[in-house]
Design an enzyme around this catalytic site. Structure first.
Site, PDB file in Angstrom:
ATOM      1  N   GLY A 174      -9.817   4.427  -5.989  1.00 56.52           N
ATOM      2  CA  GLY A 174      -8.505   3.638  -6.136  1.00 56.52           C
ATOM      3  C   GLY A 174      -7.403   4.035  -5.312  1.00 56.52           C
ATOM      4  O   GLY A 174      -7.672   4.616  -4.184  1.00 56.52           O
ATOM      5  N   VAL A 175      -6.332   4.422  -5.860  1.00 57.08           N
ATOM      6  CA  VAL A 175      -5.169   4.636  -4.926  1.00 57.08           C
ATOM      7  C   VAL A 175      -5.090   6.266  -4.754  1.00 57.08           C
ATOM      8  O   VAL A 175      -4.933   6.642  -3.643  1.00 57.08           O
ATOM      9  CB  VAL A 175      -3.758   4.591  -5.895  1.00 57.08           C
ATOM     10  CG1 VAL A 175      -3.585   5.498  -7.019  1.00 57.08           C
ATOM     11  CG2 VAL A 175      -2.350   4.640  -4.913  1.00 57.08           C
ATOM     12  N   ASP A 176      -5.719   7.162  -5.543  1.00 57.47           N
ATOM     13  CA  ASP A 176      -6.043   8.464  -5.352  1.00 57.47           C
ATOM     14  C   ASP A 176      -6.917   8.673  -3.892  1.00 57.47           C
ATOM     15  O   ASP A 176      -6.608   9.304  -3.033  1.00 57.47           O
ATOM     16  CB  ASP A 176      -6.920   9.047  -6.583  1.00 57.47           C
ATOM     17  CG  ASP A 176      -7.176  10.633  -6.596  1.00 57.47           C
ATOM     18  OD1 ASP A 176      -6.396  11.165  -5.879  1.00 57.47           O
ATOM     19  OD2 ASP A 176      -7.708  10.981  -7.436  1.00 57.47           O
TER      20      ASP A 176
ATOM     21  N   GLY B  59      -5.370   0.785 -13.049  1.00 56.75           N
ATOM     22  CA  GLY B  59      -6.722   0.330 -12.554  1.00 56.75           C
ATOM     23  C   GLY B  59      -8.054   0.799 -13.440  1.00 56.75           C
ATOM     24  O   GLY B  59      -8.242   0.157 -14.492  1.00 56.75           O
ATOM     25  N   VAL B  60      -8.754   1.607 -12.936  1.00 53.71           N
ATOM     26  CA  VAL B  60      -9.936   1.996 -13.638  1.00 53.71           C
ATOM     27  C   VAL B  60      -9.493   2.790 -15.116  1.00 53.71           C
ATOM     28  O   VAL B  60     -10.435   2.327 -16.030  1.00 53.71           O
ATOM     29  CB  VAL B  60     -10.617   3.300 -12.907  1.00 53.71           C
ATOM     30  CG1 VAL B  60     -11.911   3.703 -13.585  1.00 53.71           C
ATOM     31  CG2 VAL B  60     -11.267   2.747 -11.487  1.00 53.71           C
ATOM     32  N   TYR B  61      -8.464   3.068 -15.305  1.00 51.26           N
ATOM     33  CA  TYR B  61      -8.136   3.769 -16.542  1.00 51.26           C
ATOM     34  C   TYR B  61      -7.644   2.867 -17.342  1.00 51.26           C
ATOM     35  O   TYR B  61      -7.458   2.746 -18.796  1.00 51.26           O
ATOM     36  CB  TYR B  61      -6.870   4.744 -16.594  1.00 51.26           C
ATOM     37  CG  TYR B  61      -7.461   6.097 -15.745  1.00 51.26           C
ATOM     38  CD1 TYR B  61      -8.756   6.424 -15.651  1.00 51.26           C
ATOM     39  CD2 TYR B  61      -6.711   7.211 -15.859  1.00 51.26           C
ATOM     40  CE1 TYR B  61      -9.199   7.618 -15.007  1.00 51.26           C
ATOM     41  CE2 TYR B  61      -7.064   8.392 -15.254  1.00 51.26           C
ATOM     42  CZ  TYR B  61      -8.573   8.347 -15.100  1.00 51.26           C
ATOM     43  OH  TYR B  61      -8.856   9.890 -14.597  1.00 51.26           O
TER      44      TYR B  61
ATOM     45  N   ASP C  66       0.799  -1.057   0.023  1.00 53.04           N
ATOM     46  CA  ASP C  66       0.063  -0.351   0.011  1.00 53.04           C
ATOM     47  C   ASP C  66       0.917   0.987  -0.057  1.00 53.04           C
ATOM     48  O   ASP C  66       1.554   1.319   0.910  1.00 53.04           O
ATOM     49  CB  ASP C  66      -0.975  -0.158   1.314  1.00 53.04           C
ATOM     50  CG  ASP C  66      -1.799   1.078   1.618  1.00 53.04           C
ATOM     51  OD1 ASP C  66      -1.716   2.239   0.772  1.00 53.04           O
ATOM     52  OD2 ASP C  66      -2.670   1.025   2.412  1.00 53.04           O
TER      53      ASP C  66
ATOM     54  N   ASN D  70      -6.998  12.036 -11.372  1.00 56.05           N
ATOM     55  CA  ASN D  70      -7.617  12.580 -12.192  1.00 56.05           C
ATOM     56  C   ASN D  70      -7.454  14.077 -12.721  1.00 56.05           C
ATOM     57  O   ASN D  70      -7.007  14.850 -11.789  1.00 56.05           O
ATOM     58  CB  ASN D  70      -9.150  12.027 -12.304  1.00 56.05           C
ATOM     59  CG  ASN D  70      -9.584  12.799 -11.076  1.00 56.05           C
ATOM     60  OD1 ASN D  70      -9.893  14.086 -10.974  1.00 56.05           O
ATOM     61  ND2 ASN D  70     -10.447  11.951 -10.248  1.00 56.05           N
TER      62      ASN D  70
HETATM   63  P1  ADP Z   1      -6.049   4.933 -12.698  1.00 55.99           P
HETATM   64  O1  ADP Z   1      -7.539   5.770 -12.558  1.00 55.99           O
HETATM   65  O2  ADP Z   1      -4.741   5.766 -13.007  1.00 55.99           O
HETATM   66  O3  ADP Z   1      -6.114   3.598 -13.488  1.00 55.99           O
HETATM   67  P2  ADP Z   1      -6.126   3.455 -10.223  1.00 55.99           P
HETATM   68  O4  ADP Z   1      -6.232   4.149  -8.643  1.00 55.99           O
HETATM   69  O5  ADP Z   1      -7.910   2.977 -10.235  1.00 55.99           O
HETATM   70  O6  ADP Z   1      -5.895   4.572 -10.886  1.00 55.99           O
HETATM   71  O7  ADP Z   1      -5.255   2.209 -10.138  1.00 55.99           O
HETATM   72  C1  ADP Z   1      -3.970   2.382 -10.337  1.00 55.99           C
HETATM   73  C2  ADP Z   1      -3.105   1.286  -9.813  1.00 55.99           C
HETATM   74  O8  ADP Z   1      -3.297   1.509  -8.071  1.00 55.99           O
HETATM   75  C3  ADP Z   1      -3.905  -0.058  -9.671  1.00 55.99           C
HETATM   76  O9  ADP Z   1      -2.952  -1.270 -10.222  1.00 55.99           O
HETATM   77  C4  ADP Z   1      -4.399  -0.361  -8.228  1.00 55.99           C
HETATM   78  O10 ADP Z   1      -4.473  -1.758  -7.897  1.00 55.99           O
HETATM   79  C5  ADP Z   1      -3.473   0.576  -7.432  1.00 55.99           C
HETATM   80  N1  ADP Z   1      -3.709   0.833  -6.170  1.00 55.99           N
HETATM   81  C6  ADP Z   1      -5.064   1.021  -5.601  1.00 55.99           C
HETATM   82  N2  ADP Z   1      -4.864   1.217  -4.433  1.00 55.99           N
HETATM   83  C7  ADP Z   1      -3.448   1.484  -3.900  1.00 55.99           C
HETATM   84  C8  ADP Z   1      -2.795   1.549  -2.879  1.00 55.99           C
HETATM   85  N3  ADP Z   1      -3.275   2.054  -1.559  1.00 55.99           N
HETATM   86  N4  ADP Z   1      -1.255   1.373  -2.792  1.00 55.99           N
HETATM   87  C9  ADP Z   1      -0.736   1.291  -4.290  1.00 55.99           C
HETATM   88  N5  ADP Z   1      -1.342   0.929  -5.321  1.00 55.99           N
HETATM   89  C10 ADP Z   1      -2.880   1.107  -5.016  1.00 55.99           C
END
Ligand code: ADP
Length: 170
Positions: free
Chosen positions: A36-38, A123-125, A14, A28
């Site tokens: 997600g990570v954001d 992730g979502v993108y 994480d 975004n």
């Molecule tokens: P994007 O919209 O750029 O695709 P996401 O947040 O949906 O961003 O996903 C980007 C990556 O971050 C994905 O591989 C997801 O599994 C990962 N992710 C989500 N939460 C965390 C976290 N707490 N720490 C590290 N990576 C994460």
């Protein structure tokens, strides 16, 4: 293993727990938080992060902006906006490489010795993880070959399968 590769480390976990100089957020264009990570980064940093982001205005795809990290263990958050994947013929690779390059340039300008990246756009993108790993690692290697800072880059993968895809590339 080359000297440059020794400065890149893969970690499964994480990114909000990383005590590095800067963590990178896959944001975004609004910079006002998301899923997600954001979402995880904004939750862990606290409401001051959103206030600083609001004052920065938005951020174009492929670009990056830096803020303080508030309650996170990092010093800075570098917010970069990855491309939404539309099949690969819409300039996605160049935009994704630009995210890594601009984030590293900001880290260097703020004298960051250690920087952690998530898998931007994976992730979502919808960016395919193997292609994204190649761009991430290639762009980071190129930057490190030309620059002493950051000294070390952590690539933080949330899932075991993403970690394996990056390990295959490294
Ligand atoms: P994007 O919209 O750029 O695709 P996401 O947040 O949906 O961003 O996903 C980007 C990556 O971050 C994905 O591989 C997801 O599994 C990962 N992710 C989500 N939460 C965390 C976290 N707490 N720490 C590290 N990576 C994460």
């Amino acid at each position: 293993m080359t000297a440059t590769t020794e400065r890149i480390k893969l970690v499964q976990g994480d990114i909000t727990k990383c005590a590095v100089d800067a963590i990178v957020n896959a944001a975004n264009e609004s910079l006002l938080g998301g899923g997600g990570v954001d979402g995880a980064i904004h939750r862990a940093a606290g409401p001051q992060l959103l206030a600083e982001c609001r004052a920065l205005g938005d951020c174009r795809t492929g670009q990056a902006k830096i803020t303080q990290a508030y309650s996170l263990p990092a010093k800075y958050v570098i917010h970069t906006v990855g491309p939404v994947y539309h099949g690969g013929a819409k300039g996605e690779a160049k935009l994704l490489a630009s995210c890594y390059r601009q984030s590293l340039e900001l880290a260097r300008a703020h004298e960051c010795r250690t920087v952690a990246f998530p898998a931007i756009s994976c992730g979502v993108y919808g960016y395919p993880i193997a292609d994204a790993a190649q761009i991430a690692i290639g762009t980071i290697r190129e930057f490190l070959a030309d620059n002493g800072l950051p000294e070390r880059v952590l690539l933080v993968l949330f899932s075991a399968s993403d970690f394996d895809a990056y390990a295959a590339e490294l």
